[in-house]
Motif scaffolding. Structure first.
Motif, short mmCIF file in Angstrom:
data_model
loop_
_atom_site.label_atom_id
_atom_site.label_comp_id
_atom_site.label_asym_id
_atom_site.label_seq_id
_atom_site.Cartn_x
_atom_site.Cartn_y
_atom_site.Cartn_z
N ILE A 197 -5.05 4.97 -2.31
CA ILE A 197 -3.89 4.15 -1.90
C ILE A 197 -3.91 2.74 -2.46
N TYR A 207 -2.47 5.44 10.54
CA TYR A 207 -1.64 6.59 10.18
C TYR A 207 -1.35 7.42 11.43
N LEU A 264 -6.72 3.94 9.41
CA LEU A 264 -5.72 3.69 8.38
C LEU A 264 -4.37 3.32 8.97
N PHE A 307 -9.01 5.39 0.60
CA PHE A 307 -8.81 4.07 -0.01
C PHE A 307 -8.74 4.17 -1.54
N ASN A 318 0.83 -1.22 0.00
CA ASN A 318 0.00 0.00 0.00
C ASN A 318 0.85 1.26 0.00
N LYS A 319 0.44 2.20 -0.83
CA LYS A 319 1.11 3.49 -0.87
C LYS A 319 0.65 4.33 0.34
N LYS A 320 1.58 5.06 0.96
CA LYS A 320 1.20 5.92 2.08
C LYS A 320 1.00 7.35 1.55
#
Ligand code: C5P
Length: 224
Positions: free
Chosen positions: A224, A29, A27, A221, A1-3
């Motif tokens: 990402i 985060y 997430l 979503f 997954n890309k942040k």
């Protein structure tokens, strides 16, 4: 997954912080409450009798101010520290709210906070809420949300919150404080509050908390 970086801006009392916090938790985060940073600076100025028009003392003070956040396991929340002291409850009080917009309009204060905010988000995977995150702090944020809520609804929510913390506040006073801050925040010269062109508008007047969190998580979503 890309942040990614998620920027949440909007008027005072729209529930940006609690929403941003919940989005970050879902997430996995990090979360940064930039309003808390301006509040901590305001508290420092009040406690040290620093006049906002005295740029020499303002600059001196900014060099001495260190703001950090630490998670409190017992309370299940992130708390704000000013020079090593926990100021989380103090910075939410009305006397700080009354002065924070004047303090946050000072260019030196903004420069100091913005550079700290950029450092804090060096590793992506961050939700940051404030007034100028999508326009100034992270103009390249992958997701920008601009929140609005009817002022009366905002005031009723804030009154309830303050009461839970043991501060009884008058509804009209809260409405006046929001209106004053909205006005100062949108009309100031330095980084006025405005929706970034590429921000998604989210009116939460008739949304419940879970729904507004879900909206933003769904938007994230999609990126990402
Ligand atoms: O988000 P909160 O209501 O705690 O922010 C307090 C005040 O800090 C705002 O009314 C605004 O004047 C200032 N602020 C700002 N820029 C930010 C975050 C907050 O000027 N990024």
């Amino acid at each position: 997954n890309k942040k990614i970086v998620i920027a949440i801006d909007g008027f005072s009392g729209c529930g940006k912080s609690s929403t941003a916090k919940a989005v970050a938790a879902q997430l996995n985060y990090g979360y940064i409450d930039t309003g808390a940073m301006y509040r901590a600076v305001t508290l420092y100025f009040v406690e040290n009798h620093i006049s906002i028009t005295d740029s020499k003392h303002v600059n001196e003070a900014l060099r001495k101010i260190e703001i950090s956040f630490k998670y409190n396991d017992k309370k299940g929340r992130n708390e704000t520290y000013l020079n090593g002291l926990n100021v989380e409850d103090e910075i939410r009080k009305m006397y700080v709210s009354d002065q924070v917009s004047e303090v946050s309009a000072i260019v030196e204060v903004r420069n100091a906070m913005v550079s700290q905010q950029r450092k804090m988000a060096k590793s992506k995977g961050i939700v940051m809420d404030g007034r100028d995150i999508g326009t100034v702090v992270f103009p390249d944020a992958e997701l920008k949300v601009f929140m609005t809520t009817d002022v009366k609804v905002r005031a009723e929510r804030r009154q309830k919150e303050l009461l839970e913390q043991g501060e009884a506040a008058n509804l009209d006073e809260i409405i006046e404080n929001f209106k004053k801050r909205d006005h100062l925040d949108t009309t100031r010269k330095q980084s006025p509050l405005r929706k970034a062109d590429d921000a998604i508008a989210l009116d939460t007047t008739s949304l419940n908390f879970e729904d507004q969190v879900k909206r933003i998580v769904d938007l994230a979503f999609a990126k990402i």
